[in-house]
Motif scaffolding. Structure first.
Motif, PDB file in Angstrom:
ATOM      1  N   ARG A 100      -1.858  -0.787   0.700  1.00  0.00           N
ATOM      2  CA  ARG A 100      -1.788   0.545   1.316  1.00  0.00           C
ATOM      3  C   ARG A 100      -1.099   1.483   0.332  1.00  0.00           C
ATOM      4  O   ARG A 100       0.020   1.215  -0.115  1.00  0.00           O
ATOM      5  N   GLU A 101      -1.798   2.554  -0.012  1.00  0.00           N
ATOM      6  CA  GLU A 101      -1.248   3.538  -0.945  1.00  0.00           C
ATOM      7  C   GLU A 101      -1.039   4.866  -0.222  1.00  0.00           C
ATOM      8  O   GLU A 101      -1.945   5.392   0.435  1.00  0.00           O
ATOM      9  N   ARG A 102       0.157   5.415  -0.393  1.00  0.00           N
ATOM     10  CA  ARG A 102       0.461   6.750   0.114  1.00  0.00           C
ATOM     11  C   ARG A 102       0.613   7.696  -1.068  1.00  0.00           C
ATOM     12  O   ARG A 102       1.365   7.419  -2.003  1.00  0.00           O
ATOM     13  N   LEU A 128       4.220  -0.915  -6.137  1.00  0.00           N
ATOM     14  CA  LEU A 128       4.312  -0.030  -7.299  1.00  0.00           C
ATOM     15  C   LEU A 128       4.650   1.365  -6.791  1.00  0.00           C
ATOM     16  O   LEU A 128       3.950   1.900  -5.915  1.00  0.00           O
ATOM     17  N   ARG A 129       5.712   1.932  -7.305  1.00  0.00           N
ATOM     18  CA  ARG A 129       6.122   3.286  -6.912  1.00  0.00           C
ATOM     19  C   ARG A 129       6.310   4.104  -8.179  1.00  0.00           C
ATOM     20  O   ARG A 129       7.049   3.714  -9.090  1.00  0.00           O
ATOM     21  N   ASP A 166       2.489   2.338  -3.617  1.00  0.00           N
ATOM     22  CA  ASP A 166       1.570   1.259  -3.268  1.00  0.00           C
ATOM     23  C   ASP A 166       2.353   0.067  -2.732  1.00  0.00           C
ATOM     24  O   ASP A 166       3.313  -0.391  -3.366  1.00  0.00           O
ATOM     25  N   LEU A 167       1.927  -0.449  -1.598  1.00  0.00           N
ATOM     26  CA  LEU A 167       2.530  -1.628  -1.008  1.00  0.00           C
ATOM     27  C   LEU A 167       1.420  -2.607  -0.658  1.00  0.00           C
ATOM     28  O   LEU A 167       0.454  -2.244   0.015  1.00  0.00           O
ATOM     29  N   GLY A 168       1.549  -3.860  -1.139  1.00  0.00           N
ATOM     30  CA  GLY A 168       0.499  -4.840  -0.910  1.00  0.00           C
ATOM     31  C   GLY A 168       1.023  -6.169  -0.401  1.00  0.00           C
ATOM     32  O   GLY A 168       2.185  -6.522  -0.625  1.00  0.00           O
ATOM     33  N   VAL A 169       0.158  -6.899   0.289  1.00  0.00           N
ATOM     34  CA  VAL A 169       0.431  -8.268   0.699  1.00  0.00           C
ATOM     35  C   VAL A 169      -0.754  -9.123   0.253  1.00  0.00           C
ATOM     36  O   VAL A 169      -1.888  -8.637   0.163  1.00  0.00           O
ATOM     37  N   ASP A 170      -0.478 -10.386  -0.066  1.00  0.00           N
ATOM     38  CA  ASP A 170      -1.548 -11.253  -0.517  1.00  0.00           C
ATOM     39  C   ASP A 170      -1.252 -12.691  -0.123  1.00  0.00           C
ATOM     40  O   ASP A 170      -0.101 -13.061   0.149  1.00  0.00           O
ATOM     41  N   ALA A 171      -2.290 -13.517  -0.080  1.00  0.00           N
ATOM     42  CA  ALA A 171      -2.139 -14.924   0.233  1.00  0.00           C
ATOM     43  C   ALA A 171      -3.330 -15.688  -0.331  1.00  0.00           C
ATOM     44  O   ALA A 171      -4.423 -15.124  -0.499  1.00  0.00           O
TER      45      ALA A 171
END
Length: 452
Positions: free
Chosen positions: A322-324, A278-279, A297-302
């Motif tokens: 991870r959010e910047r 999400l940007r 926001d950049l995410g990974v999931d499994a």
């Protein structure tokens, strides 16, 4: 344009009608709409016969626009839900959550929800929830996801192309591993479920935006989605029950949400892995020339599911975000000591269900970020947002199977949940400067969760 919804009465009227329709729905029609529509028991779609954990069949049903059915006419897409419980915290809260709650040992009716949920046409379906919050004593439009889905062949493989219109980034995600649907799947309204700092995709835009995304699901394996969002105006937020006081401001026109995932259904087991993002930027004062706060926001999931014969079911799911942040507006107003910070969230949980009835779950949560004494001021130790802990849950779901009482009209889950903190808002001890420890927020939650 969406940013001018407050000047569009033709939009306001349907939104108001939707809230009234869903919030005042007669109880006589409150049935588990999806189970009735498909002719399947709740356990076919949901791990443990209840809650957001979806089986591969449940994933396909959501991607297909909530339209799969048993072909019989007369299905009414209406349901209702009730959640209530008892909450005890390790130490009395310094201030009761609301004027009619206590410092500790609260019996509450947390949610009473009505749903418009299921097939509307052959290719159009919806999941729209209106909720009365028994703690805040107010009614509002809750999660909303309206979908159009079209099945076709692409390169000789089954493909679904669709469009989702929704009000919360992630609510439309079919794998239900993102924060909006993540474990714990319910929690105390008057206790503690986490710290006071969270990424934007973890509830920061919830129900105060309207977005649209296009998605594709190819060969029952590869899923991709791309969309955008706009903030609802303060007047529309008021109409939908969100209130004007917590208006976040205006979203930037370059707001983008995206999702890419791979799923493999091997009948007795299934797994999924993906990335999402999400940007956006937020202008708190809604002035076109004012400074903005930028979020990336950049995410990974499994996730993995052992399904077997459905007698013994086990699941594991994890995510990392991870959010910047580049906070020009907060910095200009003196509410941030640094323009640039980062915030990271990690979640890991596992569940086991016997006979889709008896369940045990455990989860680990961790939030860490850069210190900022102005951004994280009152209630935080040393300007740190760091919070971590564990969630344990045991539950009993007596209905929801093919031969259950009331099938397919009723479901019930009774459970006990315990959240324990090893760090809260930056410290293990005295995080608020008034002597309160992280363990004082440990929360016991006994709940009853039912739908009809």
């Amino acid at each position: 344009m969406l940013s001018r919804l407050d000047r569009m009465p033709l939009v306001r009227a349907p939104l108001l009608a939707l809230v009234l329709f869903a919030g005042l729905m007669p109880a006589a029609h409150a049935l588990p709409a999806f189970a009735r529509q498909t002719g399947q028991e709740c356990a076919a779609c949901h791990v443990g016969a209840y809650g957001p954990q979806l089986t591969p069949y449940g994933v396909a049903f959501k991607i297909g626009g909530y339209t799969d059915s048993n072909g019989q006419a007369g299905h009414v897409p209406l349901s209702a839900m009730l959640l209530g419980g008892f909450t005890h915290t390790g130490a009395d809260q310094q201030d009761p959550p609301t004027a009619h709650t206590h410092r500790n040992d609260n019996f509450t009716v947390d949610e009473v929800s009505a749903f418009l949920a299921g097939k509307l046409t052959e290719q159009l379906g919806a999941f729209i929830q209106a909720t009365y919050d028994g703690v805040e004593q107010r009614t509002a439009l809750d999660h909303a996801d309206v979908r159009f889905a079209h099945a076709m062949q692409l390169a000789g493989k089954d493909t679904v192309l669709g469009i989702s219109v929704n009000n919360n980034p992630g609510v439309q995600d079919p794998f239900n591993t993102m924060p909006v649907w993540g474990f714990p799947y319910t929690g105390p309204a008057v206790g503690f479920g986490g710290g006071d700092a969270a990424t934007l995709i973890n509830g920061g835009l919830e129900h105060r935006v309207l977005g649209a995304s296009a998605y594709a699901f190819w060969n029952n394996s590869l899923y991709g989605e791309l969309g955008t969002y706009r903030a609802l105006s303060p007047s529309v937020q008021s109409i939908t029950g969100q209130g004007r006081g917590d208006d976040m401001g205006r979203l930037g026109g370059d707001t983008a949400y995206w999702r890419l995932a791979w799923m493999q259904d091997a009948r007795k087991q299934a797994f999924q892995a993906g990335v999402f993002g999400l940007r956006t930027s937020i202008q708190p004062d809604r002035l076109s020339s004012g400074p903005r706060d930028h979020y990336d926001d950049l995410g990974v999931d499994a996730s993995y599911q052992f399904l077997g014969t459905r007698k013994h079911v086990a699941t594991v799911a994890t995510s990392y975000i991870r959010e910047r942040q580049t906070s020009d507006a907060l910095f200009a107003s003196g509410d941030a000591a640094s323009r640039k910070v980062s915030l990271n969230e990690f979640r890991l949980n596992a569940s086991y269900y016997y006979d889709q009835t008896w369940g045990l779950s455990a989860g680990r949560f961790l939030t860490v970020g850069k210190r900022d004494p102005l951004r994280y001021a009152d209630g935080f130790a040393n300007g740190s947002p760091n919070t971590s802990g564990y969630v344990l849950q045991a539950d009993w779901t007596p209905w929801g199977k093919e031969d259950s009482w009331g099938a397919p009209w009723a479901n019930l889950r009774l459970g006990v949940q315990y959240t324990m903190f090893d760090r809260f808002n930056g410290a293990k001890h005295n995080y608020d400067g008034n002597g309160r420890d992280a363990s004082d927020n440990n929360t016991l939650f006994l709940f009853a969760w039912t739908s009809f």
